[in-house]
Each structure stands twice: as C-alpha cells, then as structure tokens.
Design a protein around this motif. Structure first.
Motif, PDB file in Angstrom:
ATOM      1  N   VAL A 181      -3.010   5.265  -1.181  1.00 45.19           N
ATOM      2  CA  VAL A 181      -1.714   4.967  -1.804  1.00 45.19           C
ATOM      3  C   VAL A 181      -1.452   6.033  -2.861  1.00 45.19           C
ATOM      4  O   VAL A 181      -2.285   6.244  -3.750  1.00 45.19           O
ATOM      5  CB  VAL A 181      -1.718   3.546  -2.429  1.00 45.19           C
ATOM      6  CG1 VAL A 181      -0.480   3.331  -3.278  1.00 45.19           C
ATOM      7  CG2 VAL A 181      -1.803   2.487  -1.322  1.00 45.19           C
TER       8      VAL A 181
ATOM      9  N   HIS B  50       0.190   5.698   2.281  1.00 46.61           N
ATOM     10  CA  HIS B  50       1.468   5.171   1.801  1.00 46.61           C
ATOM     11  C   HIS B  50       1.867   5.870   0.506  1.00 46.61           C
ATOM     12  O   HIS B  50       1.090   5.914  -0.441  1.00 46.61           O
ATOM     13  CB  HIS B  50       1.344   3.656   1.554  1.00 46.61           C
ATOM     14  CG  HIS B  50       2.616   3.035   1.084  1.00 46.61           C
ATOM     15  ND1 HIS B  50       3.654   2.698   1.932  1.00 46.61           N
ATOM     16  CD2 HIS B  50       3.041   2.708  -0.162  1.00 46.61           C
ATOM     17  CE1 HIS B  50       4.646   2.180   1.234  1.00 46.61           C
ATOM     18  NE2 HIS B  50       4.299   2.169  -0.046  1.00 46.61           N
TER      19      HIS B  50
ATOM     20  N   PHE C 112       3.420  -2.898   2.877  1.00 46.58           N
ATOM     21  CA  PHE C 112       2.330  -2.049   3.386  1.00 46.58           C
ATOM     22  C   PHE C 112       0.987  -2.793   3.293  1.00 46.58           C
ATOM     23  O   PHE C 112       0.202  -2.816   4.250  1.00 46.58           O
ATOM     24  CB  PHE C 112       2.280  -0.750   2.568  1.00 46.58           C
ATOM     25  CG  PHE C 112       1.103   0.124   2.908  1.00 46.58           C
ATOM     26  CD1 PHE C 112       1.068   0.853   4.085  1.00 46.58           C
ATOM     27  CD2 PHE C 112       0.025   0.226   2.034  1.00 46.58           C
ATOM     28  CE1 PHE C 112      -0.028   1.654   4.393  1.00 46.58           C
ATOM     29  CE2 PHE C 112      -1.074   1.016   2.332  1.00 46.58           C
ATOM     30  CZ  PHE C 112      -1.100   1.735   3.517  1.00 46.58           C
TER      31      PHE C 112
END
Ligand code: SF4
Length: 418
Positions: free
Chosen positions: A135, A162, A189
C-alpha cells in the motif's frame, strides 16, 4: 556469462551481503546493550529490531498476514480491523544498498535504496514468505515510483499493489473529500484482499480505541522526552520497533519501560531534531548527537515522534463517521513535508508552547531526500528571524562522514552555550 551463471553470481552476492547485513545489525545491538543505561525492559524493543523485518518473521510473531506500507497516511486502524499487520517500510542498513544501487539513480533517497536492497535479502531469506500486498500513499517522488524501482532492481515480488492518491493541499474541502474517497477505496482493497465482505462498525470502533489507548501510552513517553528524561536513542529504538509486533504487546512493553526514565542526562543543551527519518541499524546520527553533548527533547521524524498519529476524535459514530474521522486525522494531522500548504509543520517547530523547551534546531537531511532538503531553506530563515540557532546536516548511508558531522555538531553545541 549465461543466465545460469548470472543467477549464481547474484546468489553469492546476496549471501555475502546477507552475512554483512547480519553483522551490521549485530554491531548496533551490541552497542545498545552495552550502554550503561540499558535495562532489561528495553531488551524487548532491541530484540524486535534485531530479529529482522522479513514478512515471515513479522507474520509469525503477530499471527497476522503482513501488508507493506510505504508511508504513514493510510489509517493503521483499517488494517487492524481486517486482521492484517501493517508494516511501514524503512530501510536502515548501509550494506543492503549494494544490492540495489547499480540499477538506481546515483543520488536518491538512501533510505529507500537500502529498503530495496533489503527486499532481496528477505526474498533470499528464511522461509520465503512475501508481503500479502503493498500500500503506497503517493507522498514524495521516490515513493510514487517505488513499484517501478522494485521492477528495475529485479525484486521479484508481484503481490497486489494499491496506491492512495494523496491530495497535497490539506486545507481545501475538495482535498479532504477526495482523501475520504481514497480511504473508502483502501477499505474496498483490504476487503477484497482478505475476503472479508463486511466489517462490523463496532469492530472498527474497537480498533480505533486500541490505537487511541496506545497513543495515550506513547504520549507519556513523549512527555518524558520533552522533560529530558527519555534519551533519544532509547526513544527511537522504541519507535523504530512499532510495526514489528502486535500493537497491544508493543504498547504494554512501552508502559513497562516508562518508569525507567527518571534521570536527566547531565549534558545539554536541548535541541529539536527535524528532517529525514532515522532507522535501525543506522543510528549513527543519534550516537553523534549524544557524543556532541546535545539533548534531543523533541523531534518530528516519521520514524520517531510521528510514527503514528495522535488520538482520533469522532462525534458521528456511524461507519461513515468513523472513516471520516480517520481520514481527517491521517491527512490533516500529518506533518509530512510533501504537503504543499505546509505552514503547520513549520509552526509545530516554532510553536510558542515549545519555544522554551529547546535552544536550537538540528535538521537532518538524507542526500536525495528532496522534500526535507527544500523545507530546510524556509525553516532556516524563519528560525533565524526568531533567534533560534539552526544547523543542517546532510548525510548518506555511510559511516565515513561521522567525524566531520561530529566536529560540526560540537561547534554547534559551543554556539548554543556561549
Ligand atoms: S520523504 Fe525523504 S526519506 Fe521519506 S521516502 Fe521520501 S525521500 Fe525518502
């Protein structure tokens, strides 16, 4: 050289660097454990750092799958409620850079260069477990390009990746609305990643309460540092280890360590440490500050006082209300220099409430860390206008500049006491 020979050569290099990496960490651990102020309550934190940061080690310790996090703007409470362990990627070893440096620009963030090198070591390592996902909030340019750099460096990780598009203007309503949308996208997500279709509002509130409780414990440690009782070296060993264990266990260990900090070191003067992060085992700058006789009573490093944000306030207890409160706290409360409307960050350093705590500001810049480098220009003139003494120290992941840095710090100390 054919592909097989190249792979063998790379394998031998990784093995060699792995051994030197282990030595580098062991040397710092020995240094920490041989300090006269080392106490058994601090062993937990040193041992967390010493055991390494590969995902398998963290997953075994926490019982949670580990998600790599590139910056601190993604709410940790959201990972927690989905049963995940967020792990902020800092690179701290000098030697690991050798595995990534040949493919990367000569001048770049050495912290990330080291982190990219360490990824080779993780993958070469112990039981091969990878991060479940990555992330990345889009903060500085190096973080924005991290996935490309992983590919260029030949790090063969391909988990879900992500990005959170971080609005770099904090104070506009539109930015805040966009950031809330990003938090919803992160939630989606994490839901797809874990297969958990719906989280209970109460569970999210409980995760928020847990981090809030941890914040209260941590803020007591910060107070001890402000009063000069908690030496920066120990403060930062504690904060550096924050992502290495379950948040409740870490918090309990901090609570246990608090009574240790009852004596003020004899040396002075007090200073504020600002700038680029410092991370184990490269604690060079902390040892030099101590050696030069400077007490750091405040800092704003993202690997230290800013390791996680303070308490979240929330009137609306619906799920939307909780998410909105998290979004606001992690966006508006963040003092990262990559924001464009950044007066709050500078005001935090020069706040009247802090003015009597320290006499000068030491600004630590890693070569290639442009956000902090640029910020130092504005900060220096603002501080000088207010009569504060300022020193900027630019350094890289090397020990060769230690003597020069020490000499400059000693001269700076003299200027503060005379
Ligand atoms: S802000 Fe500086 S230290 Fe942090 S990732 Fe970017 S360049 Fe590196």
């Amino acid at each position: 050289m054919n592909i097989g020979q190249q792979e063998n050569r790379q394998g031998r290099l990784i093995k060699k660097i792995f051994d030197r990496f282990t030595d580098e960490a062991a040397q710092e651990v020995n240094l920490l454990k041989s300090r006269p102020d080392f106490r058994p309550e601090l062993e937990y934190f040193v041992d967390l750092l010493a055991a390494g940061r590969d995902p398998a080690t963290i997953a075994n310790r926490t019982g949670r799958k580990v998600v790599a996090l590139m910056c601190l703007q993604a709410p940790l409470e959201l990972f927690h409620v989905y049963g995940l362990q967020p792990f902020k990627i800092f690179g701290g070893t000098m030697v690991a850079q050798r595995l990534s440096a040949p493919q990367l620009p000569a001048i770049m963030c050495p912290m990330l260069r080291s982190a990219l090198g360490e990824l080779h070591l993780d993958l070469a390592g112990r039981n091969g477990e990878k991060f479940l996902a990555w992330v990345a909030p889009t903060t500085c340019d190096w973080v924005v390009k991290i996935k490309d750099m992983m590919e260029v460096c030949g790090v063969k990780e391909d988990p879900p990746f992500h990005r959170l598009e971080l609005p770099h203007l904090k104070d506009r309503d539109e930015s805040q609305e966009r950031w809330l949308e990003e938090i919803y996208l992160l939630k989606t997500f994490l839901s797809e990643l874990t297969g958990i279709k719906k989280i209970k509002r109460q569970d999210l509130a409980n995760s928020m309460r847990l981090y809030q409780k941890t914040w209260h414990v941590f803020s007591r440690l910060i107070d001890l540092k402000r009063q000069g009782f908690a030496p920066l070296v120990w403060f930062m060993v504690i904060t550096n280890s924050f992502f290495f264990d379950d948040v409740e266990k870490w918090s309990a260990a901090v609570e246990k360590a608090l009574p240790l900090f009852t004596e003020r070191p004899k040396n002075g003067p007090n200073v504020f440490l600002a700038g680029s992060p410092i991370f184990f085992p490269n604690l060079k700058m902390l040892h030099l500050l101590e050696e030069a006789g400077l007490n750091v009573v405040m800092d704003d490093l993202c690997s230290s006082e800013r390791i996680f944000p303070g308490a979240v306030f929330c009137d609306d207890l619906s799920e939307h209300g909780l998410l909105k409160a998290l979004a606001q706290r992690y966006h508006q409360g963040c003092l990262c220099p990559t924001f464009s409307d950044n007066d709050r960050r500078i005001n935090n350093i020069i706040a009247p409430a802090h003015k009597d705590l320290y006499q000068g500001v030491v600004f630590h810049v890693l070569k290639g860390c442009h956000p902090f480098d640029l910020e130092s220009l504005t900060l220096e003139s603002r501080l000088k206008d207010l009569g504060f003494k300022f020193i900027k120290l630019e350094t890289d992941y090397t020990s060769e500049d230690s003597q020069t840095l020490l000499t400059r710090l000693e001269a700076y100390r003299s200027s503060l006491v005379n």
